[in-house]
Write an enzyme that holds these catalytic residues in place. Structure first.
Site, PDB file in Angstrom:
ATOM      1  N   PRO A   1       0.771  -1.242   0.000  1.00  0.00           N
ATOM      2  CA  PRO A   1       0.000   0.000   0.000  1.00  0.00           C
ATOM      3  C   PRO A   1       0.805   1.298   0.000  1.00  0.00           C
ATOM      4  O   PRO A   1       0.819   2.050   0.976  1.00  0.00           O
ATOM      5  CB  PRO A   1      -0.860  -0.135   1.263  1.00  0.00           C
ATOM      6  CG  PRO A   1      -0.011  -0.954   2.180  1.00  0.00           C
ATOM      7  CD  PRO A   1       0.716  -1.930   1.296  1.00  0.00           C
ATOM      8  N   CYS A   2       1.422   1.588  -1.122  1.00  0.00           N
ATOM      9  CA  CYS A   2       2.188   2.828  -1.253  1.00  0.00           C
ATOM     10  C   CYS A   2       1.287   4.056  -1.125  1.00  0.00           C
ATOM     11  O   CYS A   2       1.777   5.141  -0.811  1.00  0.00           O
ATOM     12  CB  CYS A   2       2.967   2.834  -2.567  1.00  0.00           C
ATOM     13  SG  CYS A   2       2.020   2.352  -4.011  1.00  0.00           S
ATOM     14  N   HIS A   3      -0.020   3.883  -1.311  1.00  0.00           N
ATOM     15  CA  HIS A   3      -0.948   5.013  -1.172  1.00  0.00           C
ATOM     16  C   HIS A   3      -1.065   5.483   0.278  1.00  0.00           C
ATOM     17  O   HIS A   3      -1.552   6.577   0.523  1.00  0.00           O
ATOM     18  CB  HIS A   3      -2.338   4.637  -1.721  1.00  0.00           C
ATOM     19  CG  HIS A   3      -2.986   3.499  -1.003  1.00  0.00           C
ATOM     20  ND1 HIS A   3      -2.716   2.181  -1.319  1.00  0.00           N
ATOM     21  CD2 HIS A   3      -3.873   3.473   0.028  1.00  0.00           C
ATOM     22  CE1 HIS A   3      -3.433   1.404  -0.516  1.00  0.00           C
ATOM     23  NE2 HIS A   3      -4.125   2.149   0.306  1.00  0.00           N
TER      24      HIS A   3
END
Length: 172
Positions: free
Chosen positions: A141-143
């Site tokens: 989850p780079c977001h």
């Protein structure tokens, strides 16, 4: 390349409320890439780095993976937590990506916090670069990484999607 043969990866397309996702899996059922339609060229570039020589064929991902992706977008924000992922990348990149997976759904971290989480508090810029080279969006989850002042910063899938993903996870 087992037996000297190029690896074959399967590209599936899954509908979501924020657009179609491209889900790439290998023969063992590991997720090798996930990106949004419209960013297929970026995904293909990253796959070439992480799985050099692999052949990408259209097909269907294992049902358990499809169901997990669909469940996540339907509101079960922890549905992706146990999925197996496999990437290339440097040891540093892999440590950043592992730290991303440790950020609970509904929470965010700054790039500085991400760098500190891997034991390299001065490597903020390098952690940010590794974050941007992540080939497996949403599952890794780079977001969930935001600017130090709390602002949404760049996201390969677009800031509107990042905003939606964070709001979606906050509701979960």
């Amino acid at each position: 390349m087992p037996n000297g043969q190029p690896e074959t990866l399967t590209l599936d397309r899954v509908s979501t409320p924020v657009g179609e996702v491209l889900l790439v899996t290998d023969g063992e059922g590991a997720v090798r890439a996930l990106d949004f339609a419209g960013y297929e060229a970026r995904m293909t570039r990253l796959l070439a780095r992480h799985a050099p020589g692999a052949a990408l064929v259209e097909g269907r991902a294992p049902e358990a993976l499809r169901r997990a992706v669909e469940a996540y977008f339907a509101g079960d924000v922890r549905a992706l937590d146990g999925l197996t992922v496999k990437t290339g990348g440097t040891a540093f990149q892999k440590s950043v990506w592992a730290a991303l997976r440790a950020i609970p759904a509904g929470e965010t971290r700054s790039y500085g916090q991400l760098a500190a989480a891997i034991g390299s508090p001065k490597a903020v810029r390098a952690a940010g670069l590794a974050n941007g080279q992540n080939p497996i969006a949403v599952i890794v989850p780079c977001h969930r990484v935001i600017g130090a002042n709390g602002t949404l910063t760049g996201y390969a899938g677009g800031l509107e999607r990042k905003r939606w993903l964070l709001a979606h996870e906050a509701r979960g």
